[in-house]
Scaffold this motif. Structure first.
Motif, PDB file in Angstrom:
ATOM      1  N   ILE A   1      51.163 -80.500  40.555  1.00  0.00           N
ATOM      2  CA  ILE A   1      50.029 -80.997  41.338  1.00  0.00           C
ATOM      3  C   ILE A   1      49.120 -81.790  40.405  1.00  0.00           C
ATOM      4  O   ILE A   1      49.028 -81.479  39.211  1.00  0.00           O
ATOM      5  CB  ILE A   1      49.236 -79.867  42.017  1.00  0.00           C
TER       6      ILE A   1
ATOM      7  N   ALA B   1      54.594 -83.826  40.690  1.00  0.00           N
ATOM      8  CA  ALA B   1      53.347 -83.974  41.436  1.00  0.00           C
ATOM      9  C   ALA B   1      53.415 -85.049  42.521  1.00  0.00           C
ATOM     10  O   ALA B   1      52.608 -85.036  43.448  1.00  0.00           O
ATOM     11  CB  ALA B   1      52.203 -84.292  40.470  1.00  0.00           C
TER      12      ALA B   1
ATOM     13  N   LEU C   1      51.788 -83.152  45.614  1.00  0.00           N
ATOM     14  CA  LEU C   1      50.519 -83.593  46.185  1.00  0.00           C
ATOM     15  C   LEU C   1      50.502 -83.485  47.704  1.00  0.00           C
ATOM     16  O   LEU C   1      49.452 -83.357  48.323  1.00  0.00           O
ATOM     17  CB  LEU C   1      50.254 -85.048  45.765  1.00  0.00           C
TER      18      LEU C   1
END
Length: 268
Positions: A220, A197, A201
């Motif tokens: 994510i 992530a 992101l």
């Protein structure tokens, strides 16, 4: 395991050919053997003593002052990694690795998240690319990330002799995409790009993977909103009410005789 030094030198042979210089070709196997061999201290002098070599000065020069073009070695690493584990069922894993540090002069060292410690600490952070197939991983790239405390301080960059081309601020996703491009240019074979992530992101990172025609799967954070591709977002339009005589009062006012008076019917 007896004879491992000879096996190591055979494995290093393609890389030694890229070094060119005979002294470098002789010192490189010694240095690598010192790094992966027995013994806790990995500085040059104790390694030279363990290897029973009288070439301490040459070994030190190989590490401290030797200058060579890195591109041929990096290209050979990609070639060898592809030969070992490359293929349509291989994956290219993007991640961070950290090197905890106590001082402040090592290039890129700063208070930042240290994955090795699981917390924010004084460390260097590197973007890593690993080519893996089955249970066999081969690291193909490590690129140092420079935080703002470095890229905003030109005198510090010069004092640490950071190359000019690396003094421009770059995010970790930007570094990762550049390294992916380098792997693709070397025709490294892989079927999918994976990342956690920390990279998932970044919308530009995800878009960059798609623009390169790559299959990818990234983590994510749970607060990130995901929409189907046919959904169009409509942003609210901010309406500005009043005119140049309006103030920031809750209702419209006119300025009369240096005082705020309510306008008739609440209108200016």
């Amino acid at each position: 395991m007896p004879g491992w030094e000879d096996e190591l030198e055979r494995w290093l042979m393609p890389f030694l050919d890229r070094l060119g210089h005979k002294t470098r070709q002789r010192m490189c196997p010694l240095y690598v053997a010192g790094l992966i061999g027995p013994g806790d201290r990995k500085s040059v002098q104790p390694m030279a003593e363990r290897l029973a070599t009288s070439n301490y000065d040459q070994l030190h020069h190989f590490i401290a002052d030797g200058v060579w073009e890195a591109t041929p070695l990096e290209t050979e690493l990609l070639n060898q990694a592809d030969r070992l584990v490359g293929g349509s069922d291989a994956v290219l894993v993007i991640d961070d690795t950290s090197l905890p540090k106590k001082g402040e002069r090592s290039v890129g060292v700063a208070a930042q998240y240290a994955s090795a410690l699981g917390k924010t600490a004084n460390c260097q952070t590197l973007v890593s690319l690993t080519l893996a197939r089955g249970e066999v991983p081969v690291m193909v790239a490590l690129r140092l990330f420079l935080p703002d405390s470095w890229t905003s301080d030109m005198s510090r960059l010069k004092r640490a002799r950071v190359p000019v081309e690396h003094r421009t601020p770059r995010s970790k996703p930007e570094i990762a995409l550049a390294e992916i491009d380098r792997a693709m240019a070397a025709n490294v074979r892989f079927g999918c790009v994976l990342a956690d992530a920390g990279y998932g992101l970044s919308a530009p990172f995800r878009q960059g993977l798609t623009e390169r025609g790559l299959a990818w799967a990234v983590g994510i954070p749970r607060h990130l909103k995901v929409y189907p591709v046919d959904v169009k977002l409509i942003w609210p339009i901010t309406k500005v009410r009043g005119n140049h005589e309006s103030t920031t009062c809750p209702i419209s006012y006119r300025l009369r005789q240096n005082k705020c008076w309510p306008a008739p019917n609440g209108k200016p």
